[in-house]
Design a protein around this motif. Structure first.
Motif, PDB file in Angstrom:
ATOM      1  N   ARG A 181       0.930  -1.278   0.081  1.00 15.10           N
ATOM      2  CA  ARG A 181       0.302   0.378   0.149  1.00 15.10           C
ATOM      3  C   ARG A 181       0.798   1.281  -0.341  1.00 15.10           C
ATOM      4  N   THR A 232       0.514   6.101   1.888  1.00 15.58           N
ATOM      5  CA  THR A 232       0.228   5.702   2.898  1.00 15.58           C
ATOM      6  C   THR A 232       1.342   5.904   4.148  1.00 15.58           C
ATOM      7  N   SER A 236      -3.845   7.589   5.066  1.00 20.21           N
ATOM      8  CA  SER A 236      -4.195   7.677   3.544  1.00 20.21           C
ATOM      9  C   SER A 236      -5.223   8.387   3.537  1.00 20.21           C
TER      10      SER A 236
END
Ligand SMILES: Cc1cc2nc3c(=O)[nH]c(=O)nc-3n(C[C@H](O)[C@H](O)[C@H](O)COP(=O)(O)OP(=O)(O)OC[C@H]3O[C@@H](n4cnc5c(N)ncnc54)[C@H](O)[C@@H]3O)c2cc1C
Ligand SMILES: Cc1cc2nc3c(=O)[nH]c(=O)nc-3n(C[C@H](O)[C@H](O)[C@H](O)COP(=O)(O)OP(=O)(O)OC[C@H]3O[C@@H](n4cnc5c(N)ncnc54)[C@H](O)[C@@H]3O)c2cc1C
Lengths: 452, 306
Positions: free
Chosen positions: B79, B82, B97
């Motif tokens: 991810r 983030t 995020s």
């Protein structure tokens, strides 16, 4: 283009902007002229950002009066403008018997100044309040009303509110000449001529120079530099109160304090200088400041230093504020606002507005309701923009792209990179730009060009 | 709250390698959290060559190397954009995020957040605040990612091997380095640059010298250097403050785990003082080559699946 203003304020430091705000809200047609690419290009760009009670100010002075009025108005308006307040209180700590003996006198003076909630602390009480403080402290005096505010967002909010009430702010507009003709001043600026009935000199470090454009200055600015060392965020947990020293005859000494941005800082020094523009730091002094901070708060030795800065106080040969109206010359001076101007600014504005009413014409009794112009919050202890999402560009200070874009828009977009940093804190954190400086300046350039 | 078996903070060479190795070894529920829009860590902006897999002799330029790292990482739950903000009292992660802030819990948490250079501020270098003073990270991003030339006659502070990365970057951008200034008695760099060098790529090396101040009005005009009790000025138009790497300790500096200097205190098995928290790669406090960090990550994967 021969727009004629009631008032032209020279200088967009915190003092000039507070005055502009008050007069614009009073219905006057006002303009402020600033030499720098952005507001806060002078003394107001680097200070300790403490909101003072005036407990140690000269009794009965104009400075005290303005500070206390400014303090009260700040508390009054801050929620409407979304301005933060970090309620810290202050402790004047005594590190030896001689200093301890002086606390009583300081307490008396505080009470004489109307600051009645001061209280002496025994070493045990001090330890309970500040467990991380060096055991060498012998006690202290608590001043509950001393707090920390945001030195840049406050004047920015005043500027925005002034604009909402019809004022104009012109930057890159150094005033280089002034000519009085047909009941009005004609000011030569880098952005053309500006005509106004009354001029207010709020030029801070250049107060005497601007004064000399119109009259013989009664004062000379002798800048006094103050250097600071800022520790990384974990340090803020180590101290609650602002830690003030017991002043000696020679110096007020350095302060250890939390910043509104969640750091801990020590400073300022007090050094005479001829320099009005560049506030330089020097390694030897910085080393001493850092060592002193660790001496007072030993756990600081494990925390990194994240920033260094210095500010210049617009000191003059007298300690009192120089605020006066010259009825014959349509001129108001607000100069020598040395070391309490952030606190005092709103009070100074009240005082200047009273001088205006007395000498230059009544102000309307019935005013339109204030238009509030809240600014984005940068204070670490309150809700910040990133908390709602968005893309973080500055990873140390958690500044989002949205904030940077917003700071380049609106009625007073950031005039330069330094102004952008003051509006957002981008690149001001521990990495000092290792990761983000390049993104931040690219985003700034893009937004600037997109806008124009 | 979202929970994962393993959560790795940092998608640089160490974090990505660990995630891939863990996956190969059968650990399925592994998440990597990376705050930049793209994973790859430092090599993303090291435009010069010198990055090799596991210290092999075959080397790549940084960006190519980062791409090679990202390819196998397609399989993992990575991810980007983030940021781990901090930890809660109970040890959960607080993440940021685009959507906002969210909490996550982890069976095992791995810190792979890398290092950064000690800033001008951390070194208490005085003088004026001026544009044209930057660290290697910013220099490389400006030169290799933005194709800028922020100055043309800089001095370089530091002599660790990464300072030579700055030298290469300067050469790439056509800058003439005026001097290399180091507090050390000898150059701390390998090979041909080694001991006793007086010139590096034609630039004089000032040893046992300390930068005291950066001078100039609107831009950098000179630096003030102290060497053997005397100070002198060197004319330049930029300052690169390199080296003195320290762990990216923002996440744990407040006492989340015990430290040794700026780095997490770890056992030989990469364990920190908190039972389920491990650390790997440059966050351990030394600036190692990318390949070395990856070897460490492989080692850790073995330990974690043993
Ligand atoms: C180290 C330090 C610590 C301090 N700590 C505190 C504190 O904790 N609490 C507190 O209340 N106060 C504090 N202060 C004091 C406070 O910062 C000052 O009192 C205040 O900033 C003065 O503001 P000013 O608007 O009068 O001056 P300035 O900020 O100097 O503003 C004057 C402006 O006029 C402009 N100008 C000058 N000449 C011209 C011209 N010819 N034409 C157009 N524009 C011109 C300048 O560019 C400048 O922007 C501190 C100050 C310092 C230096
Ligand atoms: C200027 C320079 C030149 C170099 N040259 C070479 C070379 O030529 N050859 C070589 O082999 N090695 C070189 N190296 C070393 C190599 O880059 C490192 O060894 C390697 O990048 C370390 O990997 P890492 O994963 O430990 O850390 P990093 O690569 O630093 O990765 C850490 C990652 O964690 C992320 N992160 C940090 N905090 C958070 C958080 N709170 N939330 C989410 N994500 C976070 C960061 O964004 C980053 O992507 C160089 C290094 C530098 C600085």
């Amino acid at each position: 283009m021969s727009e004629r203003f009631d008032i032209a304020v020279i200088g967009c430091g915190v003092v000039g902007l507070a005055i502009l705000r008050r007069l614009a809200m009073s219905g006057l047609k006002a303009v402020a002229l600033e030499k720098g690419a952005d507001i806060l290009s002078g003394a107001s760009k680097g200070n300790s950002a403490l909101l003072h009670t005036g407990f140690d100010a000269p009794p009965k002075s104009l400075e005290l009066k303005c500070m206390q009025a400014g303090y009260a108005e700040y508390l009054d308006i801050r929620q409407n403008l979304n301005l933060p307040l970090l309620e810290t209180s202050a402790i004047i700590a005594a590190w030896n018997e001689e200093e301890k003996a002086k606390l009583e006198g300081i307490e008396k003076k505080a009470r004489a100044n109307g600051v009645n909630d001061v209280k002496q602390l025994s070493p045990t009480e001090l330890r309970i309040r500040e467990p991380q403080l060096s055991r060498n402290a012998l006690g202290g005096l608590l001043v509950p009303g001393e707090h920390v505010i945001d030195p840049w967002s406050a004047p920015l909010a005043y500027a925005h509110q002034a604009i909402a009430h019809g004022a104009k702010i012109i930057r890159k507009a150094e005033v280089t000449a002034a000519r009085f003709e047909k009941d009005a001043w004609h000011l030569t600026t880098a952005q053309g001529e500006v005509t106004a009935r009354i001029v207010i000199n709020a030029a801070g470090l250049y107060g005497d120079k601007v004064e000399a454009l119109a009259r013989t200055p009664s004062f000379e600015v002798k800048p006094r530099k103050g250097q600071f060392v800022v520790f990384d965020k974990p340090a803020a947990k180590l101290l609650r109160a602002i830690l003030l020293p017991v002043p000696t005859a020679r110096t007020k000494g350095v302060v250890l304090f939390r910043t509104i941005f969640g750091n801990l800082a020590i400073g300022p020094t007090a050094e005479e200088t001829d320099e009005r523009e560049n506030a330089t730091t020097d390694t030897a002094t910085l080393e001493k400041l850092k060592a002193r901070a660790i001496e007072m708060l030993p756990a600081l030795k494990d925390v990194d230093v994240t920033a260094l800065y210095a500010g210049l106080r617009p000191a003059t040969q007298q300690s009192e504020y120089i605020i006066e109206a010259d009825e014959k010359q349509n001129w108001i001076t607000a100069a020598g606002i040395r070391s309490t101007g952030l606190t005092g600014s709103l009070g100074i504005a009240q005082h200047v507005s009273a001088l205006y009413a007395k000498h230059f014409g009544k102000l309307p009794k019935k005013l339109p309701p204030p238009k509030w112009t809240p600014v984005p919050n940068l204070a670490e202890h309150a809700i910040r923009p990133y908390m709602k999402g968005g893309e973080i560009i500055c990873h140390c200070e958690w500044v989002t792209r949205g904030e940077i874009e917003a700071a380049t828009k609106g009625p007073l977009p950031a005039g330069d990179l330094a102004g952008l940093k003051r509006r957002t804190r981008a690149t001001m954190g521990r990495c000092q730009g290792f990761y983000c400086a390049q993104h931040v300046s690219a985003a700034f350039e893009k937004a600037k060009h997109g806008a124009s | 709250m979202e929970h994962h078996d393993v959560v790795i903070i940092g998608g640089g060479p160490a974090g990505l390698t660990l995630a891939c190795e863990l996956r190969e070894r059968g650990r399925k529920d592994v998440v990597v959290l990376e705050r930049e829009a793209q994973a790859g860590g430092i090599p993303r902006h090291c435009g010069h060559g010198g990055f090799g897999l596991y210290n092999s002799w075959r080397t790549h330029k940084g960006p190519t190397f980062a791409k090679l790292l990202r390819e196998p990482a397609r399989e993992i739950d990575l991810r980007t954009a983030t940021t781990v903000l901090n930890f809660t009292m109970s040890g959960n992660l607080r993440l940021h995020s685009a959507k906002g802030i969210q909490e996550m819990s982890a069976g095992t948490l791995v810190l792979a957040t890398g290092t950064r250079e000690a800033s001008r501020a951390a070194r208490l270098i005085g003088g004026n605040k001026l544009p044209g003073v930057m660290n290697t990270g910013e220099l490389q991003q400006r030169v290799y990612l933005n194709h800028e030339k922020p100055f043309s006659r800089p001095v370089i502070i530091g002599s660790e091997w990464v300072s030579f990365s700055s030298l290469l970057t300067c050469r790439h951008a056509g800058m003439r380095v005026q001097a290399m200034i180091t507090e050390e008695a000898s150059l701390d760099a390998p090979g041909i640059f080694g001991l006793g060098a007086r010139l590096v790529f034609g630039a004089p090396v000032l040893r046992k010298a300390k930068l005291r101040a950066i001078l100039g009005h609107k831009k950098v005009e000179a630096v003030e250097v102290e060497q053997g009790g005397t100070t002198k000025q060197i004319a330049c138009d930029g300052v690169i403050i390199s080296g003195k790497f320290r762990s990216e300790s923002a996440l744990y500096a407040d006492g989340f785990i015990e430290r040794e200097g700026w780095a997490p205190k770890v056992t030989e098995q990469f364990k920190t003082s908190r039972p389920n928290v491990l650390a790997v790669g440059n966050v351990l406090g030394h600036l190692e080559r990318a390949g070395t960090c990856m070897l460490q990550a492989r080692e850790l994967a073995k330990v974690m699946t043993a």
